[in-house]
Motif scaffolding. Structure first.
Motif, PDB file in Angstrom:
ATOM      1  N   LEU A   1       9.108  -2.730   1.554  1.00  0.00           N
ATOM      2  CA  LEU A   1       8.557  -1.722   0.445  1.00  0.00           C
ATOM      3  C   LEU A   1       7.025  -1.639   0.207  1.00  0.00           C
ATOM      4  CD1 LEU A   1      11.555  -2.266  -2.237  1.00  0.00           C
ATOM      5  CD2 LEU A   1      11.295  -0.496  -0.163  1.00  0.00           C
ATOM      6  N   LEU A   2       6.479  -2.739   0.751  1.00  0.00           N
ATOM      7  CA  LEU A   2       4.895  -2.691   0.508  1.00  0.00           C
ATOM      8  C   LEU A   2       4.179  -1.851   1.462  1.00  0.00           C
ATOM      9  CD1 LEU A   2       4.162  -6.395  -0.338  1.00  0.00           C
ATOM     10  CD2 LEU A   2       4.765  -4.335  -1.741  1.00  0.00           C
ATOM     11  N   GLY A   3       3.761  -0.662   1.221  1.00  0.00           N
ATOM     12  CA  GLY A   3       3.270   0.443   1.828  1.00  0.00           C
ATOM     13  C   GLY A   3       1.840  -0.056   2.192  1.00  0.00           C
ATOM     14  N   PRO A   4       0.647   0.887   2.886  1.00  0.00           N
ATOM     15  CA  PRO A   4      -0.537   0.337   3.136  1.00  0.00           C
ATOM     16  C   PRO A   4      -1.319   0.409   1.668  1.00  0.00           C
ATOM     17  CG  PRO A   4      -0.011   2.361   4.021  1.00  0.00           C
ATOM     18  CD  PRO A   4       1.253   1.831   3.620  1.00  0.00           C
ATOM     19  N   ASN A   5      -1.108   1.461   0.963  1.00  0.00           N
ATOM     20  CA  ASN A   5      -1.862   1.377  -0.328  1.00  0.00           C
ATOM     21  C   ASN A   5      -1.572   0.229  -1.204  1.00  0.00           C
ATOM     22  OD1 ASN A   5      -3.184   3.816   0.706  1.00  0.00           O
ATOM     23  ND2 ASN A   5      -1.777   4.955  -0.424  1.00  0.00           N
ATOM     24  N   LEU A   6      -0.547  -0.142  -1.472  1.00  0.00           N
ATOM     25  CA  LEU A   6      -0.111  -1.145  -2.136  1.00  0.00           C
ATOM     26  C   LEU A   6      -0.404  -2.621  -1.934  1.00  0.00           C
ATOM     27  CD1 LEU A   6       1.116  -2.227  -4.890  1.00  0.00           C
ATOM     28  CD2 LEU A   6       3.404  -1.979  -3.951  1.00  0.00           C
ATOM     29  N   LEU A   7      -0.424  -2.753  -0.241  1.00  0.00           N
ATOM     30  CA  LEU A   7      -1.000  -3.914   0.264  1.00  0.00           C
ATOM     31  C   LEU A   7      -2.358  -4.172   0.112  1.00  0.00           C
ATOM     32  CD1 LEU A   7       1.102  -3.896   3.758  1.00  0.00           C
ATOM     33  CD2 LEU A   7       1.178  -5.659   2.089  1.00  0.00           C
ATOM     34  N   PHE A   8      -3.098  -2.818   0.098  1.00  0.00           N
ATOM     35  CA  PHE A   8      -4.562  -2.878   0.143  1.00  0.00           C
ATOM     36  C   PHE A   8      -4.842  -3.531  -1.358  1.00  0.00           C
ATOM     37  CE2 PHE A   8      -8.227  -0.885  -1.670  1.00  0.00           C
ATOM     38  CZ  PHE A   8      -9.254  -1.423  -0.782  1.00  0.00           C
ATOM     39  N   ALA A   9      -4.037  -2.727  -2.407  1.00  0.00           N
ATOM     40  CA  ALA A   9      -4.152  -3.233  -3.771  1.00  0.00           C
ATOM     41  C   ALA A   9      -3.922  -4.631  -3.900  1.00  0.00           C
ATOM     42  CB  ALA A   9      -3.182  -2.421  -4.746  1.00  0.00           C
ATOM     43  N   LEU A  10      -2.889  -5.323  -3.500  1.00  0.00           N
ATOM     44  CA  LEU A  10      -2.745  -6.708  -3.753  1.00  0.00           C
ATOM     45  C   LEU A  10      -3.660  -7.543  -3.198  1.00  0.00           C
ATOM     46  CD1 LEU A  10       1.218  -6.558  -3.130  1.00  0.00           C
ATOM     47  CD2 LEU A  10      -0.083  -6.713  -5.378  1.00  0.00           C
ATOM     48  N   ALA A  11      -4.255  -7.176  -1.851  1.00  0.00           N
ATOM     49  CA  ALA A  11      -5.022  -7.948  -1.187  1.00  0.00           C
ATOM     50  C   ALA A  11      -6.588  -7.890  -1.822  1.00  0.00           C
ATOM     51  CB  ALA A  11      -4.994  -7.254   0.421  1.00  0.00           C
TER      52      ALA A  11
ATOM     53  N   PHE B   1      -4.742  -2.238 -10.978  1.00  0.00           N
ATOM     54  CA  PHE B   1      -3.935  -1.106 -10.352  1.00  0.00           C
ATOM     55  C   PHE B   1      -3.024  -0.770 -11.080  1.00  0.00           C
ATOM     56  CE2 PHE B   1      -6.006  -2.853  -6.762  1.00  0.00           C
ATOM     57  CZ  PHE B   1      -6.757  -2.150  -6.161  1.00  0.00           C
ATOM     58  N   ILE B   2      -2.270   0.369 -11.188  1.00  0.00           N
ATOM     59  CA  ILE B   2      -0.892   0.740 -11.794  1.00  0.00           C
ATOM     60  C   ILE B   2      -0.355   1.496 -10.619  1.00  0.00           C
ATOM     61  CG2 ILE B   2       0.347   2.450 -13.401  1.00  0.00           C
ATOM     62  CD1 ILE B   2      -2.267   2.237 -15.259  1.00  0.00           C
TER      63      ILE B   2
END
Length: 151
Positions: free
Chosen positions: A8-18, A120-121
Motif C-alpha cells: 500500500l506504500l506508493g512512491p510518494n508515501l515512501l518518500f515522505a516516510l523516508a 505530511f498529511i
C-alpha cells in the motif's frame, strides 16, 4: 518492484516516510478532513482505507519512545468520552506493530492545529467518521538497521 515494502506504500508515501526524521509527525486522515488547506504537503491515498494504511506505515516506521505520547486521534464533537470504533481499531494496530502506546485524544481544533504542523498529511478515502490519527516518528536503532540490512 521492491522487496519487503508494504504494497500500500506508493512512491510518494515512501518518500515522505523516508525523509521524515526523529520527532517529525505524519497525519493519516479520512476523506472529510481538510487536508489541502492546513499547510503541510499532502500525500494522496484516495481509495484507500485508513486502517490498512496505518498498518502499512507502522510496518516500516517506529513510533517515538522518547515522549510519553507518540500518537493522537481526534475526539468526537459533543461526545469526547466516546472512542469511535475506527479509533479502537487504530489502537489494536498500534499495539500490535508499535508497542504499548496509548493513542491520545485531541479536541477537533487542537487536532487540526497539530496536523498543520505535521511533516505530511496522508489523505485517504476513508469514509468512517473521526478516522484521523497523527504519528510521531521514532528512531531506527543500529541493531534494527543491521537486521534489516541482512534481509
Amino acid at each position: 518492484m521492491l522487496r519487503d515494502i508494504h504494497p500500500l506504500l506508493g512512491p510518494n508515501l515512501l518518500f515522505a516516510l523516508a525523509t521524515m526524521g526523529h520527532g517529525d509527525e505524519i497525519a493519516i486522515v479520512d476523506a472529510n478532513f481538510p487536508a489541502a488547506t492546513l499547510g503541510p504537503e499532502v500525500v494522496r491515498a484516495d481509495g484507500m482505507a485508513a486502517l490498512p494504511l496505518l498498518e502499512a506505515v507502522l510496518t516500516h516506521m517506529p513510533l517515538d519512545t522518547f515522549d510519553p505520547a507518540a500518537a493522537w486521534r481526534m475526539e468526537m464533537v459533543d461526545t469526547p468520552q466516546i472512542v469511535p470504533p475506527i479509533c479502537l481499531a487504530f489502537q489494536e494496530v498500534v499495539d500490535r506493530l508499535a508497542g504499548p502506546f496509548s493513542i491520545e485524544p485531541l479536541e477537533r481544533f487542537a487536532f487540526y492545529e497539530r496536523a498543520a504542523k505535521a511533516a505530511f498529511i496522508v489523505a485517504t478515502g476513508e469514509q468512517a467518521l473521526y478516522a484521523n490519527i497523527i504519528l510521531k516518528k521514532g528512531v531506527v536503532t543500529p541493531d534494527e538497521a543491521a537486521r534489516f540490512a541482512r534481509n
